[in-house]
Design a protein around this motif. Sequence first.
Motif, short mmCIF file in Angstrom:
data_model
loop_
_atom_site.label_atom_id
_atom_site.label_comp_id
_atom_site.label_asym_id
_atom_site.label_seq_id
_atom_site.Cartn_x
_atom_site.Cartn_y
_atom_site.Cartn_z
N ILE A 27 0.84 -1.21 0.00
CA ILE A 27 0.00 0.00 0.00
C ILE A 27 0.87 1.26 0.00
O ILE A 27 0.64 2.22 -0.73
CB ILE A 27 -0.94 -0.04 1.22
N GLY A 28 1.93 1.24 0.83
CA GLY A 28 2.82 2.40 0.92
C GLY A 28 3.49 2.69 -0.42
O GLY A 28 3.65 3.85 -0.80
N ARG A 29 3.88 1.64 -1.11
CA ARG A 29 4.53 1.82 -2.42
C ARG A 29 3.55 2.48 -3.40
O ARG A 29 3.90 3.38 -4.15
CB ARG A 29 5.01 0.47 -2.93
N PHE A 30 2.29 2.01 -3.33
CA PHE A 30 1.28 2.57 -4.23
C PHE A 30 1.06 4.05 -3.93
O PHE A 30 1.08 4.89 -4.83
CB PHE A 30 -0.02 1.76 -4.09
N SER A 31 0.88 4.39 -2.64
CA SER A 31 0.59 5.79 -2.31
C SER A 31 1.78 6.68 -2.65
O SER A 31 1.63 7.83 -3.07
CB SER A 31 0.17 5.95 -0.85
N GLY A 32 3.00 6.14 -2.47
CA GLY A 32 4.20 6.89 -2.84
C GLY A 32 4.23 7.17 -4.32
O GLY A 32 4.61 8.27 -4.77
N TRP A 33 3.79 6.20 -5.08
CA TRP A 33 3.73 6.36 -6.54
C TRP A 33 2.77 7.49 -6.93
O TRP A 33 3.04 8.32 -7.77
CB TRP A 33 3.34 5.02 -7.16
N THR A 34 1.60 7.53 -6.20
CA THR A 34 0.62 8.58 -6.52
C THR A 34 1.18 9.96 -6.21
O THR A 34 0.74 10.96 -6.76
CB THR A 34 -0.69 8.40 -5.71
N ALA A 35 2.19 10.03 -5.29
CA ALA A 35 2.79 11.33 -4.94
C ALA A 35 4.03 11.61 -5.76
O ALA A 35 4.81 12.52 -5.45
CB ALA A 35 3.14 11.34 -3.46
N GLY A 36 4.25 10.82 -6.79
CA GLY A 36 5.44 11.01 -7.63
C GLY A 36 6.72 10.73 -6.86
O GLY A 36 7.75 11.34 -7.13
N HIS A 37 6.66 9.84 -5.85
CA HIS A 37 7.82 9.46 -5.01
C HIS A 37 8.41 10.65 -4.28
O HIS A 37 9.58 10.68 -3.96
CB HIS A 37 8.90 8.76 -5.86
N LYS A 38 7.57 11.66 -4.05
CA LYS A 38 8.04 12.83 -3.29
C LYS A 38 7.47 12.77 -1.88
O LYS A 38 6.40 12.21 -1.65
CB LYS A 38 7.57 14.11 -3.97
N LEU A 39 8.20 13.41 -0.93
CA LEU A 39 7.74 13.39 0.46
C LEU A 39 6.61 14.38 0.65
O LEU A 39 6.68 15.51 0.13
CB LEU A 39 8.89 13.76 1.41
N THR A 40 5.60 13.98 1.40
CA THR A 40 4.51 14.90 1.76
C THR A 40 4.81 15.49 3.14
O THR A 40 5.76 15.07 3.81
CB THR A 40 3.18 14.14 1.85
N GLU A 41 3.97 16.43 3.58
CA GLU A 41 4.15 17.00 4.93
C GLU A 41 4.07 15.90 5.97
O GLU A 41 4.78 15.91 6.98
CB GLU A 41 3.06 18.04 5.25
N GLU A 42 3.18 14.91 5.72
CA GLU A 42 3.04 13.82 6.67
C GLU A 42 4.33 13.00 6.74
O GLU A 42 4.76 12.57 7.83
CB GLU A 42 1.87 12.89 6.28
N ASP A 43 4.98 12.79 5.56
CA ASP A 43 6.25 12.06 5.55
C ASP A 43 7.30 12.82 6.36
O ASP A 43 8.07 12.23 7.11
CB ASP A 43 6.75 11.87 4.11
#
Length: 840
Positions: free
Chosen positions: A614-630
């Motif tokens: 799941i984490g890999r998928f959500s990371g992909w949706t963010a273009g492998h960039k860190l979000t504020e949550e990350d």
Amino acid sequence: MEVHQTRPKTIRSRLGTLRRAAKRVATIAGIAIAAVLLLAYGMGAWGIRQTPVEHPAPPEFINDVTQLNPIPVAKIITPTTIDEIIEAVKSNPGPVSVGGGRYSMGGQTASLGGVQIDMRQFNRILAFDSVAKTITVQPGIRWRDIQRRIDSANLSIAVMQTYSNFTVGGSMSVNVHGRYIGLGPLALTIRSLKIVLADGTLIEASPTTNSEIFYGALGGYGGLGVIVEATLDLADNVRVKRHNARMPIGEYAGYFKQHVRDSTDVIFHNGDIYPPNYERVNAVTWTRTNDPVTVTDRLIPPDKSYRLDRAVYSIMADWPGGKGFREHVVDPLLFRNSPVEWRNYEASYDVAELEPTSREKSSYVLEEYFIPVEHFDDFVPKMRAVFKKHDVNVINVSIRHAKPDPGTLLSWAPRETFAFVVYYKQGTSAPERRKVGVWTREMTDSILSVGGAYYLPYQPWATEAQFLRAFPRAPEYFALKKRVDPTNKLRNTLWDKYYLPRVSPLQANADASIRERLDSAGTYARDEGQTFLTHPEWSIVFSSDEYAEWLHHHLPTDFPYAKSIAQFWIDYREAVSQTKNAYPFNSGYHVMLGVIGTSYSAELALKGAYENTIGRFSGWTAGHKLTEEDRYAADVASDYGKFIHIRPWYEYAFAAKLKGLWTTVPATGRAPVRKWERRCFLTLEYGIKSVYAGLITLGTHAAYAPEDDRMQMVVSGWTDAIAARHPNIKTVARIDSVFTVVAAPRYDEFRDAIRDLATSGDSVRISEVAGNHEIFLTGVAPRGWAYSGVGRDVFDVPLPTDSSRKRVSMRVPVGELLNVFRSLDAQRTSGLSIDHLYDY
Ligand SMILES: Cc1cc2nc3c(=O)[nH]c(=O)nc-3n(C[C@H](O)[C@H](O)[C@H](O)COP(=O)(O)OP(=O)(O)OC[C@H]3O[C@@H](n4cnc5c(N)ncnc54)[C@H](O)[C@@H]3O)c2cc1C
């Protein structure tokens, strides 16, 4: 001063709590193992491989029959020729030690990190003259092998111990005795010897040639050179008949004088004093006889079964009334008749008869006291008082007799002497061993009070002052050693302690009362094995640091979860390898490590599985960039990493962090799928940990009191001015003009305090840390880094998150700790940093 919650408390708290939660953990463990396997398989498929491990061979340990004195050495050499021995001595700068049968009981055959020349393969008979009654041998030979050769010529060894397993070299270097009457120290029967000195020179020595070396090497415990040849006197192998007489101990000295001392017919004699009262003696005498033998074997068969003997020893040692059982049942049965044997038969006992089924929790050990004959009756009540006061589990005290020594420098019988050979049982745990030290030093004072000496092949508990009183010619021996071995190449634990002590000057210099005060102070001593066992737990702390560092630059998806799990178990395996056979098994600690290792593995495995799906998928949706949550998760991970260096993990404010996630991090913005996936995941993670930590905190507070947060050590050269420069190290007590007990903070601050001390230029030396002489440390270094210096690089493992760097692990003698820190500090430019010093 702020009182830190300590890591041992963390450990104990975890232990207690997790024990209570054992069932739950077992279930999690099952799931975890399955998950780990799946994950490892899965990650292998994604190209993540198990961490390659550089794994040098584990250290070799030299131990003795008691299994109480494991000494790690760099190398063991087994020569078969004199040239090999000369080469070994010449080519090694030291420490070089010599080993025979390894039956001495206090590390006399090895020195920490040195080379041992194991003489047991150097064991040929070089010449045998049955007319002159002499034999010339290579000294690795055992008495039993000589007996096999000379028995057919009806000859016997003139003087040897009761048992025949010992080597000639080991016996000469201890200057042993047996139960022979009219004789005494082995030195009386040695015609000549050849010895390789520290510079590789081979010389011959006898009472008339190089006599100083002759009398120094006999009873010299391998400190002057390696004995490579010996010519010994032999005696006739006569038939002997046994008689015994039981009597009150007050009558023994008179009985001996009247019936035994001057009889030319007596071959063997000993008097067995019965514990636990030490009031009665069984005097056993073997006299020459012409009667036919009742025991037809000429030597005791090598394959004899000793099951019954061992059972009787066990009853005597452990059963209530076992000692009375021996005095009133076993001995009357054993001595009901008078067997006739060959002298060689009676001299061919095998130590196998004494071997217990296990030496793990307890061991059988010897001590021996030499008392001038005229003080026999003065000494017995003193000996009895010490045994009774300390409740020593004595199995037997055997009295022997010796005529004066011919002049060895470390003579134990400068005049006519009675020997009291004490066979006792002791525990192997650190406190039980220290207790032995306390009563042995007290006994040594009693021995010295009647002008006696004690035997040096046993545990070296005596202080230097006691040693010098018991062996007043030791300074002559030391002067000779300095001349023939100026670099102090030939060493072992005995000489490391009494001659130029290098490991623990405190042990050598302090008097008995100081040692006793330290050892009996509940707050001072800690178990040395803990320095290795605490390492796996710290490996989790280091892994948390690495995880935090990772999150600042990467998505958690690619974190090497499998490698981090493997790292813990590699560290655990190494902790087992460093402590196995070296320290008593700490079952509680191993259970705790097993439990935390399993729960840590389960957590990482589940996290890894989630992040790689799941984490890999959500990371992909963010273009492998860190979000504020990350980023928030990375900050929390850093904060948590710092926190668990000094506080138990379950005290961490997970609930506050959860609240912070929802109150400080904007819920809207770029990459909403990733943001909300992270929010849900982090909420679950912090939430579960918060509840679990709360439960543990409740259980912990109910069950455990805080532990000491300071580590005490003994230092020399500690002045008020130095104390003022190191405010984090507190002066606890001045021992004498040389030694001071100081207390340093623990964990990371301990490392920092030691580093400050090392680099300050103050001339302080550490003698002991919490009663221990070895300590474990780790650091992080570039992959190609190699350490050369005091101490030993034990194993290196690449960092899971950066294979260009590795964690290096070293065991260091505490006496050299400051030097090691200086030397490692000087290598900082090469990228090395010490991350931890494992303070037991
Ligand atoms: C069950 C038991 C019973 C015992 N009974 C007796 C007894 O009746 N009488 C008695 O006197 N003692 C007795 N001892 C003590 C024993 O004699 C000594 O421990 C002796 O040293 C054992 O010989 P080893 O070959 O095992 O020597 P090790 O323990 O291997 O070595 C002893 C010392 O000799 C040195 N050494 C060995 N070989 C050489 C060499 N070639 N050159 C230079 N140095 C060397 C070693 O460095 C070490 O310092 C007994 C011990 C046990 C365990």
